[in-house]
Scaffold this motif. Structure first.
Motif, short mmCIF file in Angstrom:
data_model
loop_
_atom_site.label_atom_id
_atom_site.label_comp_id
_atom_site.label_asym_id
_atom_site.label_seq_id
_atom_site.Cartn_x
_atom_site.Cartn_y
_atom_site.Cartn_z
N ILE A 143 0.96 -1.27 -0.07
CA ILE A 143 -0.15 -0.14 0.04
C ILE A 143 0.91 1.40 0.10
N ALA A 168 -6.02 -1.73 0.03
CA ALA A 168 -4.85 -1.08 -0.67
C ALA A 168 -6.03 -0.72 -2.01
N SER A 172 -4.49 2.94 -1.42
CA SER A 172 -3.34 3.08 -2.12
C SER A 172 -3.09 3.94 -3.45
N GLY A 181 -2.90 -4.22 -4.56
CA GLY A 181 -1.57 -3.98 -4.04
C GLY A 181 -0.60 -5.05 -4.33
#
Length: 283
Positions: A143, A168, A172, A181
């Motif tokens: 992330i 994520a 992210s 991710g």
């Protein structure tokens, strides 16, 4: 009896025709193809002259090339004889350099020819790709966020049970975010050093503390790791053979130069730029 007719009383016509015809010798490198005032030009001379032609000329029909090369060698021979036996300094030096280079190349070929037997290749393969080959490969996810504070807050959420992949996707900023991710499998050297160090320190299933790289702040999860598989011998044997040949040549060169009596006289006021002065060898 007609003039020029040879009578063979002991042989019939059929027997005479069956007499063995002397075999003609196969042409070889010493076969003479021309003489210029007695100086011989051989088939070997022509073959080597052909080998030095630019590729575009070697594509011409063989009969055209044969006659052109022979004509050139005849003309060169006539010019050589007109010049006389005394060679200029630069010609003598060039011939010495060429001889040195060609014989050195022959020795290198001889060394290389004995340096990569199938047994040698197999032994080198076993040494390179035996047990423990290649170290580890890693499968990781991450992330990526801009600040350490954001990364620390997300780490707290993950420690509390939040799903890494879903987090994520939601938070992210990296291109792998939409896929949870995931970075897939990679080996040593594939990632920036800080990221790789974090991955190596993890056990499968663990998530790192925030890690800073040039891209921002990461939380890294090691999904799995494995030992890299060795390539098949067939796929690397040419590369191994080339390496063995290079090593053999290098070793032999070092042995020969170490055993040779080498002198390098000190020459005062020698400017390395003198190498550009062709007038010195034209005297």
């Amino acid at each position: 009896m007609p003039k020029g007719f040879t009578f063979l009383p002991a042989l019939g016509l059929a027997a005479a025709l069956a007499l063995p015809v002397p075999a003609m010798a196969e042409p070889d490198a010493d076969t003479v193809v021309a003489r210029v005032n007695g100086a011989e030009i051989t088939l070997g001379h022509m073959i080597l002259a052909h080998a030095t032609l630019p590729q575009q000329y070697r594509q011409l029909p063989p009969d055209v090339l044969y006659n052109a090369i022979l004509d050139q060698l005849i003309q060169q021979s006539a010019l050589e004889q007109a010049h006389g036996d005394e060679a200029p300094k630069h010609v003598t030096l060039s011939l010495e350099n060429e001889r040195r280079s060609l014989l050195a190349a022959e020795e290198i070929e001889a060394i290389m020819s004995d340096a990569a037997s199938q047994e040698d290749i197999q032994a080198a393969y076993d040494a390179e790709y035996g047990d423990g080959f290649g170290g580890d490969e890693f499968n990781a996810s991450h992330i990526l966020v801009e600040t350490q504070e954001e990364a620390s807050a997300i780490k707290t959420e993950l420690d509390g049970g939040a799903d890494f992949a879903e987090t994520a996707k939601a938070k992210s900023t990296g291109p792998s975010g939409p896929s949870g991710g995931e970075l897939g499998w990679f080996g040593p050297g594939a990632m920036v050093p800080e990221f790789e160090a974090a991955v190596v320190a993890l056990e499968p299933g663990q998530v790192s503390d925030p890690v800073q790289t040039q891209f921002g702040w990461h939380l890294v999860k090691l999904n799995d790791k494995r030992q890299a598989e060795a390539p098949a011998l067939e796929s690397v044997q040419d590369e191994i053979a080339q390496t063995l040949r290079q090593q053999a040549v290098q070793q032999k060169v070092e042995e020969l130069t170490a055993a040779a009596e080498i002198e390098r006289p000190e020459i005062e006021d020698l400017d390395p730029a003198i190498l550009q002065n062709l007038d010195i060898v034209r005297n």
